[in-house]
Structure formats: C-alpha cells, structure tokens
Design an enzyme around this catalytic site. Structure first.
Site, PDB file in Angstrom:
ATOM      1  N   ASP A  32       0.867  -1.224   0.018  1.00 43.13           N
ATOM      2  CA  ASP A  32       0.065   0.213  -0.025  1.00 43.13           C
ATOM      3  C   ASP A  32       0.933   1.379   0.014  1.00 43.13           C
ATOM      4  OD1 ASP A  32       1.005  -0.139   2.791  1.00 43.13           O
ATOM      5  OD2 ASP A  32      -0.724  -0.700   3.641  1.00 43.13           O
ATOM      6  N   GLU A  88      -0.715  -9.067  -1.267  1.00 46.03           N
ATOM      7  CA  GLU A  88      -1.302  -8.634  -0.140  1.00 46.03           C
ATOM      8  C   GLU A  88      -2.419  -7.519  -0.452  1.00 46.03           C
ATOM      9  OE1 GLU A  88       1.138  -7.316   3.871  1.00 46.03           O
ATOM     10  OE2 GLU A  88       0.711  -5.793   2.285  1.00 46.03           O
ATOM     11  N   GLU A 115      -1.944   5.456   3.174  1.00 46.33           N
ATOM     12  CA  GLU A 115      -1.745   3.834   2.864  1.00 46.33           C
ATOM     13  C   GLU A 115      -3.233   3.500   2.714  1.00 46.33           C
ATOM     14  OE1 GLU A 115       2.255   4.811   4.626  1.00 46.33           O
ATOM     15  OE2 GLU A 115      -0.009   5.179   5.338  1.00 46.33           O
ATOM     16  N   HIS A 162       7.207   3.514  15.641  1.00 43.99           N
ATOM     17  CA  HIS A 162       7.743   4.668  14.467  1.00 43.99           C
ATOM     18  C   HIS A 162       6.523   5.426  13.771  1.00 43.99           C
ATOM     19  CE1 HIS A 162       7.121   1.075  11.997  1.00 43.99           C
ATOM     20  NE2 HIS A 162       7.153   1.939  10.840  1.00 43.99           N
ATOM     21  N   ARG A 167       3.727   7.459  12.222  1.00 40.87           N
ATOM     22  CA  ARG A 167       3.065   8.996  12.712  1.00 40.87           C
ATOM     23  C   ARG A 167       2.191   9.006  13.765  1.00 40.87           C
ATOM     24  NH1 ARG A 167       1.874   9.247   7.643  1.00 40.87           N
ATOM     25  NH2 ARG A 167       3.941  10.218   6.936  1.00 40.87           N
ATOM     26  N   HIS A 218      13.793   4.299  16.174  1.00 41.42           N
ATOM     27  CA  HIS A 218      13.792   4.851  14.807  1.00 41.42           C
ATOM     28  C   HIS A 218      14.437   6.273  14.694  1.00 41.42           C
ATOM     29  CE1 HIS A 218      11.908   6.286  10.987  1.00 41.42           C
ATOM     30  NE2 HIS A 218      11.467   5.044  10.789  1.00 41.42           N
TER      31      HIS A 218
END
Length: 369
Positions: free
Chosen positions: A97, A119, A133, A212, A214, A246
């Site tokens: 995605d 997927e 995504e 990690h 957002r 990260h």
C-alpha cells in the site's frame, strides 16, 4: 515466455517480494525483471543484499523535503518513461500500500499492462488512517487484474467493494521471507549476531519494542515510554526491554530523554536479518509495525499492537495479537500478565498464525500458471 516486472520501493515491500522473485526466477516459463523506486534507500539496499536480488531498474526517486504530490507525480512519470516504455511486460507485480504501489499500478494501467496486487484487500475502514496507505490500497484494488489476499477477511473486504474476479486467498509472503531469512542466519551469522548484541542479557525475558508510526508521534509516544518504564521497574532482574529506536526526531529525542533504566536497552535501528533474529530471541513483542504483526505468530511470540486501529484484524481475532494502542493501563497490564501467567502466555504463543504457512509464493506461481 511471460515477462514479469516486480516494482517496489521500501524495505517491507522488498522483504515480501523477495521469495516471489526467487520463485518465479527459478521457473523457465517466466522472464523476471526487478525495478526499485528506492523510497527507502539504505533500508531497501540492505534487503536487496541479504536476499541477493538483482535490480534491473533503479529510479532512486527520493529528494530532500519531497511532498506526497511531488513523489506521486515523479513516480508515475519515471516508471513510465524509464521502465515501462523500455520493454514490453505482460504483468507488473506490486505489493502492499505504499505510494510506489499506487503510482506503479496507475502507470501500468495507462500502458494496458495487467497489475498483480500482492497482499490485497487490507482495510482499516478509515481513509485517513493509515494515511495515505488506506487510499493507496483502495485505489490499487480498482486498478489490479489479480488480487492475492493474505486472509479470508481480506477477500471479504474486496467482495464488499464488488471486486470478485481473480481474487485468491494465499497467505502472506512475509512468512515465506521469514523462514528463508532465519535459515540463512542459522547457516551464516548466528555467532556474529550474538557477539554484536552481547550487551543484551538473553538469559532474561526479552521484550522487543518497535514504534515509529506517525500516529504515535507526540503524547501517544510519551505514554508508551511511561508504560515501558513501569514494566521495566516491575521486573528489574528478570526482564530486558530492547528498543531499536527509529531515526525520526519525533521518536528518537523523546526515547533517549525518557527511557532511562538499567534494563532498557536503546539500540540503533535493525537491518532485516538482525530484526528477525531479535524477534526469534524475544519473549514478547510490542509494536506498531504491520509486518511484525504477521511474522511474530509464526515464531510463537505474543504481540501487543501499539495502535488504536489495525487493518490486520485477523491476528486479533485469532488470538495471536492484542490491540493496546497507547493506553498505558492496557500496555502495562497485558505485558505483566504475559510475563506472570504462563497459561495465558501459552494460549497466545501457540495460537495458529492466520497469515500463512510459508508456501504463499508457490501458491501464487501455481495460480498464475
């Protein structure tokens, strides 16, 4: 002979494409070409090297401070001009995605090349979470000619959108990659990894943390850190928390300011082989990663999902994962229960992985032939 193009740009895509590329490259009925956009340059190169993937087209697309608008436009233009117009392809494979997936699918569609979506069918139901995504995968499903779904839930999602032709449930190639990768590590680098991470006490129960995304920036991440500190303090002698931090400053700075305890080890981000090795050495995994939610059950590792919503609901339903978000009470109580209640731990660690058995690539090959 059919000519196939595998197009991807990030580390997760490369991992999940690797066993497919290997499978089709070893079949004389296909000519395989590989193109990378390099949305994740350094992390992508690590995976290409580990799985010995030969790249035919490398767009090296990323620029400093590039916007989504610029990235998408550049991807469509360069994929078309520098790859699709150079050779005649029968199929273009995309995985997942990412922005590379959407741009590749649109560019291939414009050239009337069939798109094969690996997927397919994952949905959160919220077009803004994860962003962008969710939009990428919804639109890719409209453009693709073949849809290879990891689970029945994914297929049902497509059926709800009236996508019913050439939809197959095959599992997830990430499990193929996991088994292939761990075999390689056992044969080549087990001792060197033990030496590399000798500061981690593997005699304790290791809790692996990855965070990690957002959506966890800011207050949610601070709460997650507070939760880890409480867990660490409650099991000083028996638990080792390992967190590959990260590099994003929204994560890195807060982690190093807050996560100070003798049994919390902050380490550099892990390459793919290091990560799957560390997962295998762990007892419990706390993560906001989609891939780890899929991989960990095959290793018998309970997963606490540090997200409010996950499109990988099959793991939650199968009992291999528990959704805890950034809720401190849930994170602490579920972790402590897994540490202290052996029957509860066993019920999760022994639950069947809904994401596949390591033969997804072969299933896809057989369907397409």
């Amino acid at each position: 002979m059919k000519k196939l193009l595998f197009l991807f740009g990030t580390r997760p895509e490369a991992i999940k494409m690797a066993p497919l590329i290997d499978c089709f490259s070893n079949d004389s009925r296909f000519e395989v070409k590989v193109g990378v956009t390099a949305q994740h340059r350094e992390m992508l190169d690590q995976v290409l090297s580990f799985f010995s993937i030969k790249v035919d087209y490398d767009l090296n697309i990323m620029k400093p401070n590039q916007t989504l608008h610029q990235l998408t436009a550049d991807l469509i233009s360069r994929i078309t001009n520098e790859i699709l117009l150079k050779e005649s392809f029968d199929y273009v494979f995309v995985q997942g995605d990412t922005t590379t997936v959407l741009a590749s699918s649109l560019a291939a569609f414009y050239q009337k090349i069939k798109v094969i979506h690996i997927e397919a069918g994952l949905r959160s139901g919220d077009m803004h979470s994860p962003f962008p995504e969710e939009m990428n995968r919804v639109l890719t499903s409209k453009l693709a000619s073949y849809h290879f779904c990891p689970t029945e839930t994914s297929r049902a999602n497509l059926f709800k959108e009236n996508i019913t032709e050439n939809v197959f449930v095959v599992g997830n190639t990430v499990i193929d990659a996991l088994f292939k990768g761990l075999n390689t590590i056992r044969e080549t680098s087990e001792e060197s990894l033990l030496e590399q991470f000798k500061n981690i006490n593997f005699d304790k129960k290791v809790i692996l943390v990855t965070c990690h995304r957002r959506e966890n920036f800011g207050k949610p991440f601070e709460t997650i850190c507070d939760s880890l500190l409480e867990i660490a303090a409650s099991h000083t002698d028996s638990v080792e928390i390992v967190y590959p931090v990260h590099l994003n400053p929204n994560i890195k700075e807060i982690a190093h300011q807050k996560l100070i305890a003798s049994n919390i080890k902050l380490i550099a981000p892990l390459d793919y082989p290091e990560l799957i090795w560390m997962m295998n050495k762990s007892s419990i995994i706390l993560t906001d990663s989609g891939g780890i939610q899929e991989e960990a059950p095959s290793l018998g590792k309970p997963v606490l999902v540090l997200r409010e919503v996950t499109e990988r609901t099959e793991g939650i339903e199968a009992g291999t994962a528990i959704l805890v978000g950034s809720n401190k009470e849930k994170i602490v109580s579920e972790t402590l229960r897994l540490l202290n209640d052996s029957e509860y731990y066993s019920s999760i660690s022994k639950a069947s992985n809904p994401y596949g058995d390591g033969r997804t690539s072969v299933k896809i090959l057989n369907i397409l032939t």
